[in-house]
Scaffold this active site. Structure first.
Site, mmCIF file in Angstrom:
data_model
loop_
_atom_site.group_PDB
_atom_site.id
_atom_site.type_symbol
_atom_site.label_atom_id
_atom_site.label_comp_id
_atom_site.label_asym_id
_atom_site.label_seq_id
_atom_site.Cartn_x
_atom_site.Cartn_y
_atom_site.Cartn_z
ATOM 1 C CG ASP A 80 7.234 2.312 -2.423
ATOM 2 O OD1 ASP A 80 7.038 2.453 -3.642
ATOM 3 O OD2 ASP A 80 6.639 1.463 -1.722
ATOM 4 C CG ASP A 83 -0.857 6.197 -5.051
ATOM 5 O OD1 ASP A 83 -0.455 6.249 -6.224
ATOM 6 O OD2 ASP A 83 -0.931 5.143 -4.409
ATOM 7 C CE LYS A 93 4.011 3.044 -0.568
ATOM 8 N NZ LYS A 93 4.142 3.092 -2.041
ATOM 9 N N GLY A 94 -0.650 2.475 -2.784
ATOM 10 C CA GLY A 94 -1.370 1.292 -3.251
ATOM 11 C C GLY A 94 -2.083 1.500 -4.565
ATOM 12 N N GLY A 95 -1.873 2.672 -5.170
ATOM 13 C CA GLY A 95 -2.451 2.905 -6.506
ATOM 14 C C GLY A 95 -1.994 1.827 -7.482
ATOM 15 C CD GLU A 102 3.953 -0.160 -2.657
ATOM 16 O OE1 GLU A 102 4.410 0.172 -3.765
ATOM 17 O OE2 GLU A 102 2.893 0.292 -2.203
ATOM 18 C CE LYS A 120 2.083 10.373 -7.618
ATOM 19 N NZ LYS A 120 3.007 9.260 -7.802
HETATM 20 C C1 5RP Z 1 2.098 1.023 -5.608
HETATM 21 C C2 5RP Z 1 2.305 2.309 -4.944
HETATM 22 C C3 5RP Z 1 3.069 3.340 -5.681
HETATM 23 O O1 5RP Z 1 4.183 3.683 -4.965
HETATM 24 C C4 5RP Z 1 2.188 4.531 -5.877
HETATM 25 O O2 5RP Z 1 1.014 4.081 -6.522
HETATM 26 C C5 5RP Z 1 2.869 5.602 -6.711
HETATM 27 O O3 5RP Z 1 3.053 5.127 -7.997
HETATM 28 P P1 5RP Z 1 3.594 6.055 -9.170
HETATM 29 O O4 5RP Z 1 4.991 6.411 -8.833
HETATM 30 O O5 5RP Z 1 3.456 5.193 -10.407
HETATM 31 O O6 5RP Z 1 2.683 7.255 -9.246
HETATM 32 O O7 5RP Z 1 1.907 2.547 -3.831
HETATM 33 O O8 5RP Z 1 1.299 0.185 -4.839
#
Ligand code: 5RP
Length: 223
Positions: A80, A83, A93-95, A102, A120
Protein backbone atom coordinates in the site's frame (compact mmCIF):
# COMPACT_ATOMS: atom_id res chain seq x y z
CA UNK A 1 9.44 6.31 -15.45
CA UNK A 2 8.10 8.33 -12.53
CA UNK A 3 9.03 7.55 -8.93
CA UNK A 4 5.59 6.14 -8.01
CA UNK A 5 5.85 3.71 -10.89
CA UNK A 6 9.40 2.73 -9.85
CA UNK A 7 8.34 1.77 -6.32
CA UNK A 8 5.10 0.15 -7.51
CA UNK A 9 7.00 -2.09 -9.90
CA UNK A 10 9.68 -2.89 -7.32
CA UNK A 11 7.03 -3.93 -4.80
CA UNK A 12 5.35 -6.17 -7.37
CA UNK A 13 8.56 -8.27 -7.37
CA UNK A 14 7.75 -9.34 -3.79
CA UNK A 15 4.57 -11.05 -4.96
CA UNK A 16 5.04 -14.76 -5.57
CA UNK A 17 2.90 -17.41 -7.20
CA UNK A 18 -0.01 -18.60 -5.05
CA UNK A 19 -0.05 -15.61 -2.69
CA UNK A 20 -3.11 -13.83 -1.34
CA UNK A 21 -2.19 -10.17 -1.77
CA UNK A 22 -3.72 -7.08 -0.16
CA UNK A 23 -3.96 -4.37 -2.78
CA UNK A 24 -3.65 -0.82 -1.46
CA UNK A 25 -5.25 2.39 -2.62
CA UNK A 26 -3.90 5.62 -4.10
CA UNK A 27 -1.77 6.98 -6.91
CA UNK A 28 1.27 4.89 -5.91
CA UNK A 29 -0.61 1.65 -5.29
CA UNK A 30 -2.12 2.20 -8.74
CA UNK A 31 1.24 1.33 -10.32
CA UNK A 32 1.62 -1.76 -8.16
CA UNK A 33 -1.76 -3.03 -9.34
CA UNK A 34 -0.87 -2.27 -12.97
CA UNK A 35 2.39 -4.22 -12.60
CA UNK A 36 0.58 -7.17 -11.02
CA UNK A 37 -1.98 -7.08 -13.80
CA UNK A 38 0.83 -7.49 -16.34
CA UNK A 39 2.28 -10.42 -14.40
CA UNK A 40 -1.14 -12.08 -14.10
CA UNK A 41 -1.52 -11.77 -17.86
CA UNK A 42 1.75 -13.69 -18.19
CA UNK A 43 0.59 -16.49 -15.88
CA UNK A 44 1.14 -15.37 -12.27
CA UNK A 45 -1.50 -16.97 -10.04
CA UNK A 46 -2.54 -14.71 -7.19
CA UNK A 47 -5.68 -13.73 -5.35
CA UNK A 48 -6.17 -10.08 -4.46
CA UNK A 49 -8.01 -8.50 -1.55
CA UNK A 50 -8.77 -4.89 -2.38
CA UNK A 51 -8.89 -1.93 0.00
CA UNK A 52 -11.30 0.32 -1.91
CA UNK A 53 -13.86 0.45 -4.68
CA UNK A 54 -11.29 2.28 -6.84
CA UNK A 55 -8.70 -0.49 -6.52
CA UNK A 56 -11.35 -3.17 -6.99
CA UNK A 57 -12.42 -1.60 -10.27
CA UNK A 58 -8.82 -1.33 -11.46
CA UNK A 59 -8.00 -4.94 -10.51
CA UNK A 60 -11.13 -6.23 -12.23
CA UNK A 61 -10.15 -4.42 -15.43
CA UNK A 62 -6.78 -6.21 -15.26
CA UNK A 63 -8.38 -9.63 -14.63
CA UNK A 64 -6.71 -10.04 -11.24
CA UNK A 65 -8.75 -12.67 -9.36
CA UNK A 66 -10.26 -11.12 -6.23
CA UNK A 67 -11.70 -12.45 -3.04
CA UNK A 68 -13.55 -10.82 -0.16
CA UNK A 69 -11.67 -10.26 3.10
CA UNK A 70 -14.29 -12.49 4.75
CA UNK A 71 -13.24 -15.43 2.63
CA UNK A 72 -9.50 -15.66 3.29
CA UNK A 73 -7.82 -17.34 6.24
CA UNK A 74 -5.00 -14.81 5.99
CA UNK A 75 -3.37 -12.41 3.56
CA UNK A 76 0.26 -13.22 2.77
CA UNK A 77 1.36 -9.72 1.84
CA UNK A 78 -0.27 -6.29 1.62
CA UNK A 79 1.31 -3.53 -0.43
CA UNK A 80 0.00 0.00 0.00
CA UNK A 81 1.01 3.63 -0.23
CA UNK A 82 1.38 5.96 2.74
CA UNK A 83 1.06 9.69 3.31
CA UNK A 84 3.89 9.99 5.85
CA UNK A 85 6.45 7.60 7.32
CA UNK A 86 8.34 8.75 10.41
CA UNK A 87 11.97 8.01 11.26
CA UNK A 88 10.79 5.10 13.43
CA UNK A 89 8.53 3.81 10.67
CA UNK A 90 5.15 4.81 11.98
CA UNK A 91 2.71 6.01 9.37
CA UNK A 92 -0.16 8.29 8.54
CA UNK A 93 -2.52 6.91 5.93
CA UNK A 94 -5.95 7.81 4.63
CA UNK A 95 -5.22 10.80 2.42
CA UNK A 96 -7.17 8.90 -0.22
CA UNK A 97 -9.98 8.15 2.21
CA UNK A 98 -9.53 4.37 2.33
CA UNK A 99 -7.99 4.11 5.80
CA UNK A 100 -10.62 1.84 7.36
CA UNK A 101 -10.47 -0.89 4.73
CA UNK A 102 -6.69 -0.43 4.42
CA UNK A 103 -6.21 -1.02 8.14
CA UNK A 104 -8.56 -4.02 8.15
CA UNK A 105 -6.61 -5.59 5.31
CA UNK A 106 -3.21 -4.71 6.81
CA UNK A 107 -4.17 -6.05 10.25
CA UNK A 108 -4.95 -9.40 8.66
CA UNK A 109 -1.71 -9.61 6.70
CA UNK A 110 1.45 -11.55 7.49
CA UNK A 111 3.59 -8.83 5.95
CA UNK A 112 3.02 -5.20 5.01
CA UNK A 113 5.03 -3.19 2.50
CA UNK A 114 4.59 0.56 2.01
CA UNK A 115 5.61 2.22 -1.22
CA UNK A 116 6.40 5.93 -1.05
CA UNK A 117 8.46 8.63 -2.67
CA UNK A 118 11.12 10.22 -0.48
CA UNK A 119 9.05 13.39 0.15
CA UNK A 120 6.90 11.26 2.49
CA UNK A 121 9.78 10.27 4.78
CA UNK A 122 9.63 12.62 7.78
CA UNK A 123 11.23 12.89 11.19
CA UNK A 124 7.98 13.26 13.12
CA UNK A 125 4.44 12.54 11.92
CA UNK A 126 1.85 15.27 11.67
CA UNK A 127 2.62 17.69 8.87
CA UNK A 128 0.17 15.66 6.82
CA UNK A 129 -3.33 16.13 8.32
CA UNK A 130 -4.42 13.05 10.26
CA UNK A 131 -7.62 11.52 8.82
CA UNK A 132 -10.20 10.34 11.33
CA UNK A 133 -13.13 8.33 9.97
CA UNK A 134 -16.32 8.94 11.94
CA UNK A 135 -19.95 7.87 11.82
CA UNK A 136 -22.19 10.39 10.11
CA UNK A 137 -24.77 10.50 12.91
CA UNK A 138 -24.07 13.50 15.12
CA UNK A 139 -20.66 14.08 13.54
CA UNK A 140 -20.60 17.73 14.54
CA UNK A 141 -20.28 16.69 18.18
CA UNK A 142 -16.92 15.03 17.49
CA UNK A 143 -15.91 18.02 15.36
CA UNK A 144 -16.58 20.33 18.31
CA UNK A 145 -14.69 18.04 20.67
CA UNK A 146 -11.63 18.14 18.37
CA UNK A 147 -11.95 21.93 18.19
CA UNK A 148 -12.08 22.22 21.96
CA UNK A 149 -8.85 20.18 22.18
CA UNK A 150 -7.14 22.47 19.66
CA UNK A 151 -6.75 19.64 17.15
CA UNK A 152 -7.71 21.92 14.24
CA UNK A 153 -10.35 19.69 12.63
CA UNK A 154 -11.50 20.09 9.05
CA UNK A 155 -14.42 18.12 7.67
CA UNK A 156 -13.39 16.50 4.39
CA UNK A 157 -15.51 17.51 1.39
CA UNK A 158 -15.78 15.91 -2.03
CA UNK A 159 -15.36 17.65 -5.41
CA UNK A 160 -18.98 18.84 -5.24
CA UNK A 161 -18.26 20.45 -1.83
CA UNK A 162 -20.53 17.92 -0.12
CA UNK A 163 -19.37 15.82 2.85
CA UNK A 164 -16.91 13.19 1.61
CA UNK A 165 -18.33 9.69 2.17
CA UNK A 166 -15.98 6.72 2.52
CA UNK A 167 -16.53 3.27 1.04
CA UNK A 168 -17.77 2.29 4.51
CA UNK A 169 -20.37 5.09 4.43
CA UNK A 170 -18.68 7.35 6.98
CA UNK A 171 -17.34 10.91 7.06
CA UNK A 172 -13.72 12.00 7.53
CA UNK A 173 -12.39 14.76 9.75
CA UNK A 174 -8.77 15.73 9.02
CA UNK A 175 -6.82 16.95 12.05
CA UNK A 176 -4.22 19.62 11.25
CA UNK A 177 -1.75 18.87 14.01
CA UNK A 178 1.60 20.00 12.54
CA UNK A 179 3.45 17.54 14.77
CA UNK A 180 2.42 14.37 16.61
CA UNK A 181 4.84 13.90 19.49
CA UNK A 182 3.21 10.76 20.88
CA UNK A 183 1.33 8.83 18.18
CA UNK A 184 0.50 5.89 20.46
CA UNK A 185 -1.12 8.15 23.05
CA UNK A 186 -3.15 9.95 20.38
CA UNK A 187 -4.18 6.63 18.77
CA UNK A 188 -5.37 5.26 22.12
CA UNK A 189 -7.40 8.39 22.81
CA UNK A 190 -9.01 8.34 19.36
CA UNK A 191 -9.71 4.60 19.64
CA UNK A 192 -11.71 5.31 22.80
CA UNK A 193 -14.05 7.92 21.31
CA UNK A 194 -17.57 6.81 20.47
CA UNK A 195 -18.27 7.70 16.87
CA UNK A 196 -14.67 7.33 15.72
CA UNK A 197 -14.60 4.36 13.39
CA UNK A 198 -10.87 4.44 12.63
CA UNK A 199 -7.97 6.84 12.35
CA UNK A 200 -5.03 7.14 10.02
CA UNK A 201 -2.27 6.31 12.52
CA UNK A 202 -0.81 3.03 11.28
CA UNK A 203 1.54 2.09 14.11
CA UNK A 204 4.03 -0.78 14.52
CA UNK A 205 2.67 -2.32 11.37
CA UNK A 206 4.97 -2.02 8.39
CA UNK A 207 7.64 -4.65 7.65
CA UNK A 208 9.31 -3.06 4.64
CA UNK A 209 9.27 0.47 3.25
CA UNK A 210 10.22 0.91 -0.40
CA UNK A 211 11.32 4.50 -0.92
CA UNK A 212 11.61 6.04 -4.34
CA UNK A 213 14.29 8.67 -5.00
CA UNK A 214 14.73 10.50 -8.27
CA UNK A 215 17.03 7.87 -9.75
CA UNK A 216 16.97 4.99 -7.30
CA UNK A 217 14.79 2.76 -5.19
CA UNK A 218 15.73 2.11 -1.57
CA UNK A 219 14.42 -0.90 0.38
CA UNK A 220 14.19 -0.48 4.16
CA UNK A 221 13.51 -3.68 6.07
CA UNK A 222 12.02 -2.46 9.31
CA UNK A 223 10.79 -5.48 11.28
C1 5RP B 1 -5.42 6.05 0.86
C2 5RP B 1 -4.06 6.00 1.38
C3 5RP B 1 -2.95 6.09 0.41
O1 5RP B 1 -2.18 4.97 0.49
C4 5RP B 1 -2.14 7.31 0.72
O2 5RP B 1 -3.02 8.41 0.73
C5 5RP B 1 -1.03 7.53 -0.29
O3 5RP B 1 -1.60 7.83 -1.52
P1 5RP B 1 -0.71 8.28 -2.76
O4 5RP B 1 0.11 7.11 -3.15
O5 5RP B 1 -1.74 8.69 -3.80
O6 5RP B 1 0.11 9.46 -2.33
O7 5RP B 1 -3.81 5.87 2.55
O8 5RP B 1 -6.36 6.04 1.88
Amino acid sequence: MNVKQMVGEKAAEYVKDGMVVGLGTGSTAYYLVEALGKRVEKGLTITGVTTSTRTKEQAETLNIPLVDLNDVAKIDLTIDGSDEVSENYQGIKGGGGALLFEKLVANNSEKVIWIVDDSKMVKTLGTFPLPVEIVAFGYKQLFRLFESKNLHPELRLNESKKNYVTDGGHYIIDLHLESIENPHELATWLDGLTGVVEHGLFLDMVNTVIVGHENAVEVLDVR
